[in-house]
Design an enzyme around this catalytic site. Structure first.
Site, PDB file in Angstrom:
ATOM      1  N   LYS A  77      51.527  30.695  24.093  1.00 44.18           N
ATOM      2  CA  LYS A  77      51.294  31.865  24.932  1.00 44.18           C
ATOM      3  C   LYS A  77      51.735  31.543  26.356  1.00 44.18           C
ATOM      4  CE  LYS A  77      47.568  35.122  26.144  1.00 44.18           C
ATOM      5  NZ  LYS A  77      46.151  35.461  25.910  1.00 44.18           N
ATOM      6  N   SER A 152      45.414  40.269  25.628  1.00 44.71           N
ATOM      7  CA  SER A 152      46.583  39.756  26.311  1.00 44.71           C
ATOM      8  C   SER A 152      47.503  38.896  25.451  1.00 44.71           C
ATOM      9  CB  SER A 152      46.140  38.944  27.531  1.00 44.71           C
ATOM     10  OG  SER A 152      45.430  37.787  27.143  1.00 44.71           O
ATOM     11  N   SER A 176      41.145  39.097  23.955  1.00 45.15           N
ATOM     12  CA  SER A 176      42.600  38.967  24.011  1.00 45.15           C
ATOM     13  C   SER A 176      43.259  38.407  22.766  1.00 45.15           C
ATOM     14  CB  SER A 176      43.004  38.103  25.217  1.00 45.15           C
ATOM     15  OG  SER A 176      42.807  38.813  26.413  1.00 45.15           O
TER      16      SER A 176
END
Length: 474
Positions: A77, A152, A176
């Site tokens: 990520k 996210s 997220s």
């Protein structure tokens, strides 16, 4: 002939273990898919083909096949630093940032023998629950590209759903992992606070943020979670590791067997109800009812839990979210590069009195105790994953931070309180909208209750037959 991306992650892992396919072959296959598909999805912030092939060769030649993620491709990520690779944190303010050292999670997946193909897209500093920042194109939902992929960890979820990765690690400070997993028809697990050494949530304000897996089915999620933890061994070898009798990993066995009968509670109220108009869409209700019927048919006890209003929650959580943004390392002229929501959160956070922050932390600590006490009679608690269907790209207000925050809460009111309570939770797709977009439910466990969640999720997955489905045209 079955193509590599059509296998589950567990099947791909078994192919690698038998040497039926090599890490280099696997990396090349997925890199080719990324090159062909990602222009329409926007799942990646950075792709590193040369580094990936070099890493795959190194794994093939120098890493023992016993490594739990040997040769398995994934992506970091873009909030997680990998030495020598641009780490933009989803922000134009960090467009040129290349770290010298890797984060602990990145080192953990490397120690497990994984092969990183690049960086998955994330919104600015991981703050929003959608992945549509100004630093890159919006991340789109592979089931319907007019819709967002959530956030996210939106890039990670979109990459897995479209078959550009077999699974991916994400991080979860308010939903997220679970939000994009639910939006993209995937399984996403937020571990207990302290469960994963590489991202235990202990250093973050109020202990919100942890790392965990996003995958197409329950067993694949367990495989990745085991891989992230395994380099330190089970029980997790760090001094804050969760201890729950009989419920330590590895978790793959529990996810494959899917055994046991449990007592489940059902919750449809949220701690945001007194501050915002929270509506549960018919599609979310239908998914919840299908899950309840499935668990009932499987012999589990299922019981509604009475509402428990928490009018102090919205103000306390907002204070912590703003205080967390206050630490963003951007000042002076560089602030103009920040997006309106980020700037609103950061400036509000920097203006908070110390007393307000201390009171919010104390309030949330009491809230954690009340949530655990409220759920104590149940092995797991069932909620909708999202209150609404995945919103279209561009739905969120990009100028008014206050309104933007409210819009996010109305879609995702069932996730953040689980972070505050430090509990594990897993999302599982069970139904779909009239347009074919998956809808899921969330199962919340006791502290350290990941094995129970994997067992329940596996049973539900088998009952509704949604494991490992691909979107059309991908």
């Amino acid at each position: 002939m079955t193509e590599l991306h059509e296998y589950t992650a567990l099947e791909l892992h078994q192919l690698l273990q038998r040497r039926d396919v090599s890490p280099v072959e696997v990396a090349r296959h997925y890199l080719d898919r990324i090159e062909r598909l990602d222009g329409a999805i926007g799942a990646f912030a950075t792709v590193t083909p040369d580094a990936a092939i070099n890493r795959a060769r190194f794994v093939e030649e120098h890493v023992a096949t016993a490594a739990p993620l040997w040769g398995m491709p994934l992506a970091d990520k873009d909030l997680h630093r990998r030495a020598g690779v641009p780490t933009r944190l989803g922000s134009r303010a960090f467009a040129d940032f290349v770290p010298d050292e890797s984060d602990e999670l990145v080192r953990a997946v490397d120690d497990a023998g994984a092969v990183s193909l690049g960086k998955s897209a994330t919104p600015e500093f991981g703050l929003p629950s959608y992945t549509e920042g100004l630093a890159g194109p919006p991340t789109r939902n592979p089931w319907d590209p007019s819709l967002g992929a959530g956030g996210s960890s939106g890039g990670a979820a979109a990459a897995v759903a479209s078959g550009m990765l077999p699974f991916a690690p994400g991080s979860d400070g308010g939903g997220s992992i679970r939000i994009p997993a639910a939006a993209c028809g995937l399984v996403g697990l937020k571990p207990s606070r302290g469960r994963v050494p590489a991202g235990p949530g202990l250093a973050s304000l109020a202990g919100l943020g942890v790392v965990g897996p996003i995958a197409r089915n329950v067993a694949d999620a367990a495989l990745l979670l085991d891989g992230i933890i395994a380099p330190t061994g089970y029980p997790a070898a760090h001094r804050f590791a969760v201890r729950a009798p009989g419920d330590d990993g590895p978790y793959l066995g529990a996810a494959i067997r899917g055994e046991g009968r449990f007592q489940l509670g059902v919750v449809t109220d949220t701690p945001w109800d007194d501050a915002y108009e929270i509506t549960i869409a018919p599609e979310a209700h239908a998914a919840l009812e299908r899950a309840i019927s499935a668990f009932d048919a499987l012999g589990h006890g299922v019981e509604a839990i009475a509402p428990a209003p928490e009018p102090g929650y919205p103000a306390a959580f907002r204070t912590i979210w703003q205080a967390g943004a206050a630490t963003i390392d951007v000042d002076g002229e560089a602030e103009a590069l920040l997006e309106p929501l980020t700037r609103w959160l950061m400036l509000r956070g920097r203006s908070l009195p110390a007393r307000q922050l201390a009171e919010a932390l104390a309030w949330l600590a009491g809230f954690e105790e009340r949530v655990i006490r409220r759920f104590a009679a149940f092995d797991a608690v069932l909620t909708p994953a999202l209150a609404l269907t995945p919103p279209p790209v561009g739905r969120y207000d990009q100028e008014d931070g206050e309104r933007n925050f409210a819009q996010q809460v109305q879609v995702t009111p069932f996730t953040s309180f689980v972070n505050v309570a430090g509990l594990p939770a897993i999302t599982v797709p069970v139904d779909e909208t009239a347009g074919g977009v998956p809808m899921g439910v969330q199962l919340i466990g006791r502290p350290g209750g990941e094995a129970t969640l994997f067992a329940l999720a596996a049973q539900l997955e088998r009952r509704v037959r949604r494991g490992h489905r691909h979107p059309p045209n991908w």
